[in-house]
Design a protein around this motif. Sequence first.
Motif, PDB file in Angstrom:
ATOM      1  N   MET A 101       0.380  39.059  -6.085  1.00 19.24           N
ATOM      2  CA  MET A 101      -0.514  40.177  -6.442  1.00 19.24           C
ATOM      3  C   MET A 101      -1.014  39.972  -7.871  1.00 19.24           C
ATOM      4  O   MET A 101      -0.227  39.722  -8.789  1.00 19.24           O
ATOM      5  N   THR A 102      -2.318  40.104  -8.058  1.00 19.97           N
ATOM      6  CA  THR A 102      -2.908  39.973  -9.380  1.00 19.97           C
ATOM      7  C   THR A 102      -2.817  41.298 -10.133  1.00 19.97           C
ATOM      8  O   THR A 102      -2.517  42.355  -9.561  1.00 19.97           O
ATOM      9  N   HIS A 103      -3.121  41.211 -11.408  1.00 16.11           N
ATOM     10  CA  HIS A 103      -3.132  42.401 -12.255  1.00 16.11           C
ATOM     11  C   HIS A 103      -4.122  43.436 -11.721  1.00 16.11           C
ATOM     12  O   HIS A 103      -3.811  44.636 -11.617  1.00 16.11           O
ATOM     13  N   GLU A 104      -5.337  42.997 -11.350  1.00 16.98           N
ATOM     14  CA  GLU A 104      -6.358  43.911 -10.837  1.00 16.98           C
ATOM     15  C   GLU A 104      -5.935  44.518  -9.503  1.00 16.98           C
ATOM     16  O   GLU A 104      -6.162  45.712  -9.248  1.00 16.98           O
ATOM     17  N   GLU A 105      -5.328  43.703  -8.645  1.00 18.60           N
ATOM     18  CA  GLU A 105      -4.855  44.215  -7.356  1.00 18.60           C
ATOM     19  C   GLU A 105      -3.747  45.248  -7.553  1.00 18.60           C
ATOM     20  O   GLU A 105      -3.664  46.249  -6.820  1.00 18.60           O
ATOM     21  N   CYS A 106      -2.913  45.018  -8.547  1.00 19.81           N
ATOM     22  CA  CYS A 106      -1.836  45.962  -8.829  1.00 19.81           C
ATOM     23  C   CYS A 106      -2.400  47.306  -9.269  1.00 19.81           C
ATOM     24  O   CYS A 106      -1.973  48.373  -8.782  1.00 19.81           O
ATOM     25  N   LEU A 107      -3.365  47.295 -10.173  1.00 22.78           N
ATOM     26  CA  LEU A 107      -3.970  48.554 -10.625  1.00 22.78           C
ATOM     27  C   LEU A 107      -4.653  49.283  -9.473  1.00 22.78           C
ATOM     28  O   LEU A 107      -4.570  50.515  -9.358  1.00 22.78           O
ATOM     29  N   ALA A 108      -5.320  48.525  -8.614  1.00 21.97           N
ATOM     30  CA  ALA A 108      -5.981  49.143  -7.460  1.00 21.97           C
ATOM     31  C   ALA A 108      -4.963  49.761  -6.514  1.00 21.97           C
ATOM     32  O   ALA A 108      -5.176  50.853  -5.970  1.00 21.97           O
ATOM     33  N   ALA A 109      -3.832  49.083  -6.321  1.00 23.60           N
ATOM     34  CA  ALA A 109      -2.790  49.614  -5.447  1.00 23.60           C
ATOM     35  C   ALA A 109      -2.171  50.881  -6.047  1.00 23.60           C
ATOM     36  O   ALA A 109      -1.887  51.853  -5.338  1.00 23.60           O
ATOM     37  N   PHE A 110      -1.953  50.875  -7.361  1.00 20.79           N
ATOM     38  CA  PHE A 110      -1.446  52.075  -8.020  1.00 20.79           C
ATOM     39  C   PHE A 110      -2.423  53.244  -7.825  1.00 20.79           C
ATOM     40  O   PHE A 110      -2.018  54.373  -7.534  1.00 20.79           O
ATOM     41  N   ALA A 111      -3.707  52.971  -7.996  1.00 22.26           N
ATOM     42  CA  ALA A 111      -4.715  54.030  -7.912  1.00 22.26           C
ATOM     43  C   ALA A 111      -4.775  54.649  -6.528  1.00 22.26           C
ATOM     44  O   ALA A 111      -5.114  55.833  -6.376  1.00 22.26           O
ATOM     45  N   ALA A 112      -4.434  53.881  -5.505  1.00 19.45           N
ATOM     46  CA  ALA A 112      -4.531  54.370  -4.131  1.00 19.45           C
ATOM     47  C   ALA A 112      -3.251  55.024  -3.643  1.00 19.45           C
ATOM     48  O   ALA A 112      -3.251  55.636  -2.567  1.00 19.45           O
ATOM     49  N   ALA A 113      -2.175  54.913  -4.411  1.00 20.60           N
ATOM     50  CA  ALA A 113      -0.865  55.342  -3.918  1.00 20.60           C
ATOM     51  C   ALA A 113      -0.522  56.747  -4.406  1.00 20.60           C
ATOM     52  O   ALA A 113      -0.311  56.949  -5.604  1.00 20.60           O
ATOM     53  N   GLU A 114      -0.456  57.706  -3.472  1.00 18.25           N
ATOM     54  CA  GLU A 114       0.022  59.033  -3.860  1.00 18.25           C
ATOM     55  C   GLU A 114       1.490  58.965  -4.236  1.00 18.25           C
ATOM     56  O   GLU A 114       1.932  59.567  -5.214  1.00 18.25           O
ATOM     57  N   THR A 115       2.276  58.243  -3.449  1.00 17.45           N
ATOM     58  CA  THR A 115       3.674  57.940  -3.783  1.00 17.45           C
ATOM     59  C   THR A 115       3.867  56.445  -3.582  1.00 17.45           C
ATOM     60  O   THR A 115       3.839  55.968  -2.449  1.00 17.45           O
ATOM     61  N   PRO A 116       4.033  55.673  -4.657  1.00 17.30           N
ATOM     62  CA  PRO A 116       4.110  54.217  -4.505  1.00 17.30           C
ATOM     63  C   PRO A 116       5.392  53.799  -3.796  1.00 17.30           C
ATOM     64  O   PRO A 116       6.438  54.424  -3.945  1.00 17.30           O
ATOM     65  N   SER A 117       5.298  52.754  -3.041  1.00 19.07           N
ATOM     66  CA  SER A 117       6.476  52.229  -2.355  1.00 19.07           C
ATOM     67  C   SER A 117       7.339  51.441  -3.329  1.00 19.07           C
ATOM     68  O   SER A 117       6.876  50.934  -4.359  1.00 19.07           O
ATOM     69  N   ALA A 118       8.619  51.307  -2.978  1.00 21.25           N
ATOM     70  CA  ALA A 118       9.524  50.494  -3.804  1.00 21.25           C
ATOM     71  C   ALA A 118       9.053  49.055  -3.855  1.00 21.25           C
ATOM     72  O   ALA A 118       9.183  48.377  -4.890  1.00 21.25           O
ATOM     73  N   ALA A 119       8.472  48.572  -2.737  1.00 21.50           N
ATOM     74  CA  ALA A 119       7.991  47.192  -2.706  1.00 21.50           C
ATOM     75  C   ALA A 119       6.836  46.990  -3.682  1.00 21.50           C
ATOM     76  O   ALA A 119       6.759  45.960  -4.377  1.00 21.50           O
ATOM     77  N   LEU A 120       5.921  47.955  -3.756  1.00 16.41           N
ATOM     78  CA  LEU A 120       4.798  47.843  -4.678  1.00 16.41           C
ATOM     79  C   LEU A 120       5.294  47.832  -6.124  1.00 16.41           C
ATOM     80  O   LEU A 120       4.857  47.010  -6.941  1.00 16.41           O
ATOM     81  N   LEU A 121       6.215  48.729  -6.446  1.00 13.41           N
ATOM     82  CA  LEU A 121       6.728  48.788  -7.814  1.00 13.41           C
ATOM     83  C   LEU A 121       7.489  47.518  -8.177  1.00 13.41           C
ATOM     84  O   LEU A 121       7.378  47.025  -9.304  1.00 13.41           O
ATOM     85  N   ALA A 122       8.249  46.986  -7.235  1.00 12.25           N
ATOM     86  CA  ALA A 122       8.981  45.741  -7.499  1.00 12.25           C
ATOM     87  C   ALA A 122       8.022  44.586  -7.733  1.00 12.25           C
ATOM     88  O   ALA A 122       8.243  43.738  -8.611  1.00 12.25           O
ATOM     89  N   ALA A 123       6.939  44.558  -6.953  1.00  7.93           N
ATOM     90  CA  ALA A 123       5.960  43.484  -7.116  1.00  7.93           C
ATOM     91  C   ALA A 123       5.226  43.588  -8.440  1.00  7.93           C
ATOM     92  O   ALA A 123       4.680  42.592  -8.946  1.00  7.93           O
ATOM     93  N   ALA A 124       5.196  44.786  -9.026  1.00 10.13           N
ATOM     94  CA  ALA A 124       4.491  44.972 -10.288  1.00 10.13           C
ATOM     95  C   ALA A 124       5.322  44.575 -11.498  1.00 10.13           C
ATOM     96  O   ALA A 124       4.778  44.394 -12.597  1.00 10.13           O
ATOM     97  N   LEU A 125       6.624  44.429 -11.335  1.00  5.35           N
ATOM     98  CA  LEU A 125       7.491  44.144 -12.488  1.00  5.35           C
ATOM     99  C   LEU A 125       7.071  42.888 -13.253  1.00  5.35           C
ATOM    100  O   LEU A 125       7.042  42.899 -14.487  1.00  5.35           O
ATOM    101  N   PRO A 126       6.725  41.775 -12.566  1.00  2.00           N
ATOM    102  CA  PRO A 126       6.320  40.579 -13.327  1.00  2.00           C
ATOM    103  C   PRO A 126       4.993  40.759 -14.071  1.00  2.00           C
ATOM    104  O   PRO A 126       4.651  39.919 -14.920  1.00  2.00           O
ATOM    105  N   LEU A 127       4.258  41.815 -13.754  1.00  2.00           N
ATOM    106  CA  LEU A 127       2.952  42.046 -14.382  1.00  2.00           C
ATOM    107  C   LEU A 127       3.035  43.025 -15.537  1.00  2.00           C
ATOM    108  O   LEU A 127       2.006  43.508 -16.025  1.00  2.00           O
ATOM    109  N   ALA A 128       4.252  43.337 -15.993  1.00  2.00           N
ATOM    110  CA  ALA A 128       4.420  44.396 -16.987  1.00  2.00           C
ATOM    111  C   ALA A 128       3.632  44.130 -18.266  1.00  2.00           C
ATOM    112  O   ALA A 128       3.021  45.049 -18.835  1.00  2.00           O
TER     113      ALA A 128
END
Length: 468
Positions: free
Chosen positions: A1-28
């Motif tokens: 997942m790219t940085h832009e894809e991560c932001l887009a996924a955050f924007a669409a998530a009313e409640t983010p999944s644990a998988a999405l948040l875990a995938a975002a950790l390397p992009l901190a």
Amino acid sequence: MTHEECLAAFAAAETPSAALLAAALPLADALAADITVLLARAAADEPLLIAEERQATCGLAVLAATRRTAVFPVLARMLADSIAMWPRVLATDAETVLPATITALHDGGATPLDAVYDRMVQESTPPDLRASLFLAFAWLAAAGRIPPGPLADALDHFAQTSEPDDPAWSGWFPAARALGLDAEVARQHQRQLDAIAEEPIEEEAAAWREMLERANAPDALAAAAPLDDPAGAFPPPAPPAAEVLPGLSEAEEAWLDWQLLTLSATGAAMPLESVDGYFTALHICPDAPPLADNMAPIWAGATAQERLGRPEVAEAVEALLDRWFAAARDCFARGIAMPPYLEVDDPEQIEGTLWGMGFVAGLDQMEASWRLLLTRPAVENLVRPILLLAEAADPLDDDASDEEEMARFVLCSETLDELPDAMQSLWRLVRKTAVRPDRSVGRNDPCPCGSGRKFKKCCGAPGAVRRF
């Protein structure tokens, strides 16, 4: 997942999944810049879009879990300067998430905390924010990461100036115990018990006792332990809520409510409850122009952009108002009785008065049309209770009796109970009487609308029928 894809996924998530948040950790590291910009806007009390709020909420949890402390200065500034925006960028209730976020992001003393200490002692500080700050700073002091003196002063100020029923005691007790203020803890604990014993409502007393027990539990300060798992900042996904406002999701309704509520506190806009009443009056009036021509009363004579500042936010608010207006109009046309949107929970204010005031604003906006409609007794009979509901926002005279106050309360409660069906009846009545005159109806015959008047004095009056 790219940085832009991560932001887009955050924007669409009313409640983010644990998988999405875990995938975002390397992009901190990449996310830190974006979240800093959003928090800076929040610190300046600039409204954020729904997508931006979600990005800030998810991103802040990821930054806390990965200890990206460079964001702490802007977080501290937001907590000190904006009591309006900090709840918008937290995943759940403050005392569950905010202390763990603060301790995870604390930068070891590089950021001065004087402004945050000032926030702790201000009476305008919301109790949940104050309790959260007590917990977080007590944890940091107990860990040797900040000096305990300023926090002890803030705790002492609160103890000397706050009432026993202030909810912020839930954070005060664990913080005071962590600083070793045992004698003061014992004194305040007894003060709370004495106050609880005088509480006349058992349900209130039971809730108070439960809070006191939680606050004095040995592990109460553990809530401030630094956040390690970003998913821990979010509650479990809730089942879809029933539709609150026609055409809007729960998240959209909450965001719209927030934008208007912050402005209505200073008279710069209608609260959402009043907008609902205003829209209802416009829907019922048959010749109301498009909503775009009727926006000014919502913004107290200004425009959305003048009130909200950011063009993107103003456009988003107006788009939601348009969708709500169109969906509510469709509900009327399909005969669906919608309950009024009521948001004020003030024991000193009769419920529904803001809705009634909004309805009256709609009457004023379409004054010429409603003046003709209200000449019909059947229409006037349905509108009169709403006028009384709006008038209930004003206190009765000082010499009013308890019986008069109770009578007004009962009348307003009955009006609210009957409001959905009454507004549908009013909508149908207006359109039933807005037909072209039947040639078989004589000028002196009873009007077919059922008002009891002669046709020439009611729907046959000059201009009345042709106008509606």
